[in-house]
Design an enzyme around this catalytic site. Structure first.
Site, PDB file in Angstrom:
ATOM      1  N   TYR A 142       0.829  -1.217   0.000  1.00 12.28           N
ATOM      2  CA  TYR A 142       0.000   0.000   0.000  1.00 12.28           C
ATOM      3  C   TYR A 142       0.860   1.263   0.000  1.00 12.28           C
ATOM      4  O   TYR A 142       0.370   2.351  -0.289  1.00 12.28           O
ATOM      5  CB  TYR A 142      -0.951   0.027   1.204  1.00 12.28           C
ATOM      6  CG  TYR A 142      -2.017  -1.057   1.190  1.00 12.28           C
ATOM      7  CD1 TYR A 142      -2.186  -1.899   0.090  1.00 12.28           C
ATOM      8  CD2 TYR A 142      -2.855  -1.238   2.277  1.00 12.28           C
ATOM      9  CE1 TYR A 142      -3.149  -2.892   0.083  1.00 12.28           C
ATOM     10  CE2 TYR A 142      -3.831  -2.236   2.276  1.00 12.28           C
ATOM     11  CZ  TYR A 142      -3.963  -3.055   1.183  1.00 12.28           C
ATOM     12  OH  TYR A 142      -4.917  -4.038   1.179  1.00 12.28           O
ATOM     13  N   LYS A 191       3.559 -15.288   2.490  1.00 11.13           N
ATOM     14  CA  LYS A 191       3.520 -16.037   1.223  1.00 11.13           C
ATOM     15  C   LYS A 191       4.971 -16.334   0.850  1.00 11.13           C
ATOM     16  O   LYS A 191       5.448 -15.973  -0.243  1.00 11.13           O
ATOM     17  CB  LYS A 191       2.777 -15.189   0.167  1.00 11.13           C
ATOM     18  CG  LYS A 191       2.446 -15.917  -1.112  1.00 11.13           C
ATOM     19  CD  LYS A 191       1.364 -16.956  -0.961  1.00 11.13           C
ATOM     20  CE  LYS A 191       1.157 -17.708  -2.270  1.00 11.13           C
ATOM     21  NZ  LYS A 191       0.346 -18.937  -2.122  1.00 11.13           N
ATOM     22  N   ASP A 223      -2.863 -18.302   1.846  1.00 11.54           N
ATOM     23  CA  ASP A 223      -4.002 -18.996   1.230  1.00 11.54           C
ATOM     24  C   ASP A 223      -4.567 -20.036   2.201  1.00 11.54           C
ATOM     25  O   ASP A 223      -5.783 -20.181   2.365  1.00 11.54           O
ATOM     26  CB  ASP A 223      -3.620 -19.617  -0.125  1.00 11.54           C
ATOM     27  CG  ASP A 223      -2.206 -20.163  -0.158  1.00 11.54           C
ATOM     28  OD1 ASP A 223      -1.458 -19.971   0.823  1.00 11.54           O
ATOM     29  OD2 ASP A 223      -1.831 -20.804  -1.156  1.00 11.54           O
ATOM     30  N   ASP A 247      -5.278  -6.640   6.042  1.00  9.21           N
ATOM     31  CA  ASP A 247      -6.485  -5.934   5.626  1.00  9.21           C
ATOM     32  C   ASP A 247      -7.571  -6.958   5.272  1.00  9.21           C
ATOM     33  O   ASP A 247      -8.712  -6.884   5.737  1.00  9.21           O
ATOM     34  CB  ASP A 247      -6.115  -5.080   4.393  1.00  9.21           C
ATOM     35  CG  ASP A 247      -7.219  -4.136   3.984  1.00  9.21           C
ATOM     36  OD1 ASP A 247      -8.212  -4.037   4.709  1.00  9.21           O
ATOM     37  OD2 ASP A 247      -7.076  -3.503   2.921  1.00  9.21           O
ATOM     38  N   ASP A 251     -10.872  -8.512   7.941  1.00  6.79           N
ATOM     39  CA  ASP A 251     -12.287  -8.400   7.558  1.00  6.79           C
ATOM     40  C   ASP A 251     -12.961  -9.770   7.553  1.00  6.79           C
ATOM     41  O   ASP A 251     -14.103  -9.914   7.988  1.00  6.79           O
ATOM     42  CB  ASP A 251     -12.428  -7.760   6.170  1.00  6.79           C
ATOM     43  CG  ASP A 251     -12.592  -6.255   6.278  1.00  6.79           C
ATOM     44  OD1 ASP A 251     -12.235  -5.707   7.335  1.00  6.79           O
ATOM     45  OD2 ASP A 251     -13.077  -5.631   5.310  1.00  6.79           O
TER      46      ASP A 251
END
Ligand code: NAD
Length: 355
Positions: A142, A191, A223, A247, A251
């Site tokens: 980001y 990852k 994943d 992020d 959620d």
């Protein structure tokens, strides 16, 4: 002890829910012998109406001079047509940047009394779950280099994930310190089978884990983590992860609790100060109707006691009081499914009775 707390009530239900949290902090102060001094500052739409900008200089200065900051929520239809840099939500990014907050702590807890609110199968959430997501907030993709360029097939866009040792070390420390105050278990999500930045992330997490022999540690690929969160959420205690993975996963985790009015959060920097706020917005559809669930904000105040002031007994008193009120069957409108419910003030009274 005396603590100075900046109050950013904001818009919509913000003032109602912050008032409830203030009442709870005052009760805690009386019971445990602390003095909480509250100073309100304008933010969001309320600040735009009063002085033409969403984050006045006095608000930033007041927050930086305080021992901690409690925020309600900002925004509403009244200000939706303003240009981006004048919108209430702009103040959130501004205050986080001004306070140099690089960690976001988001608990996702399913209270056994609210099992029926959870969208997962009953046998999966039989015993509830209690996860703390530690998300890196100011680095990664980001904030990395980005741009547009001409590539082999014409126009292309790129964003880059970049993490420095310093950024990973400081978030790792927050995660392990947090685990020491909870279930002493950290899952680091990355990852590393694909990304170089994840391999550095993993290496530094392992180095940090060696300094915390009492904490059980494991790595998990993102994943797999997305699957495990819905397959068996109770396996997690503290999750630490990068900005983008955090992020998305935070959620996902909040959705499986099924109750937006219950979830607190904390954003932390190098100092103990921090910014504490519910994860929900200003709920303009119910503002002023005494229907808002104040528990997310009350629990945010509880997180402040633990993380900003190191008051663990006092934090536990708030969490236990909320548990007791829910176990006794009391519900606000958002959790009542049409049955009679308690107003914002009435549920706050019930929580006060339990402290
Ligand atoms: P929202 O979270 O405000 O509301 C979503 C739904 O959940 C609404 O039906 C609302 O009534 C309900 N709800 C939320 N909190 C509740 C509570 N404590 N008790 C009972 N019900 C509750 O999200 P939205 O409607 O998308 O956004 C409304 C405004 O809030 C927008 O202006 C948005 O930009 C802003 N917002 C602010 C923040 C923040 O201040 N951190 C975060 C998200 C959205």
């Amino acid at each position: 002890m005396r603590y100075n707390i900046a109050l950013l009530k904001g818009d919509g239900i913000g003032p109602e829910i912050v008032d409830s949290a203030v009442r709870v902090l005052e009760k805690i102060g009386q019971k445990y012998g602390h003095e909480f001094v509250f100073t309100p500052y304008l933010i969001g739409g309320a600040a735009i109406d009063a002085c033409g900008e969403p984050l006045p200089k006095e608000t930033v200065a007041g927050c930086l001079a305080s021992d901690s900051v409690l925020l309600g929520a900002v925004g509403g239809p009244k200000w939706d047509t303003l240009p981006g840099n004048l919108r209430p939500e702009k103040a959130l990014l501004g205050i986080r940047a001004a306070m140099e907050l690089f960690t976001n702590l988001r608990p996702a807890k399913l209270y056994p009394a609210l099992k029926d609110e959870c969208p997962l199968r009953a046998d999966i959430v039989e015993n509830g779950f209690d996860i703390m997501i530690v998300r890196e907030l100011t680095g990664g993709i980001y904030f990395g280099e980005r741009g547009m360029r001409e590539g082999k097939w014409g126009e292309e866009a790129y964003d880059t994930e970049c993490y420095s040792r310093m950024e990973i070390e400081r978030i790792a420390k927050v995660a392990f310190e947090t685990a020491m105050k909870r279930g002493k278990h950290v899952t680091s999500i990355d990852k590393a089978n694909v990304l170089e930045s994840s391999r550095l992330w993993r290496k530094i997490m392992h180095e940090t884990a060696e300094r915390y022999p009492d904490v059980e540690y494991r790595d998990m690929l993102v994943d797999n983590a997305a699957m495990q969160l819905v397959r068996n959420p109770a396996q997690f205690d503290v999750i630490v992860t990068s900005n983008m993975f955090g992020d998305i996963l935070s959620d996902e985790a909040s959705q499986i609790t099924g109750s937006i009015g219950m979830l607190p959060s904390a954003s932390l920097g190098e100092t103990s100060r921090g910014l504490y706020e519910p994860i929900h917005g200003s709920a303009p559809d119910i503002a002023g109707q005494h229907k808002a669930n104040p528990i997310a904000t009350i629990l945010s105040a509880g997180m402040m006691l633990l993380h900003a002031f190191g008051l663990s007994k006092e934090h536990d008193a708030i969490v236990n009081a909320v548990d007791a009120v829910l176990n006794a069957g009391y519900r606000t409108a958002d959790l009542s499914h049409g049955a009679p419910y308690l107003t914002t003030e009435e549920i706050t009274d019930k929580i006060l009775e339990q402290i």
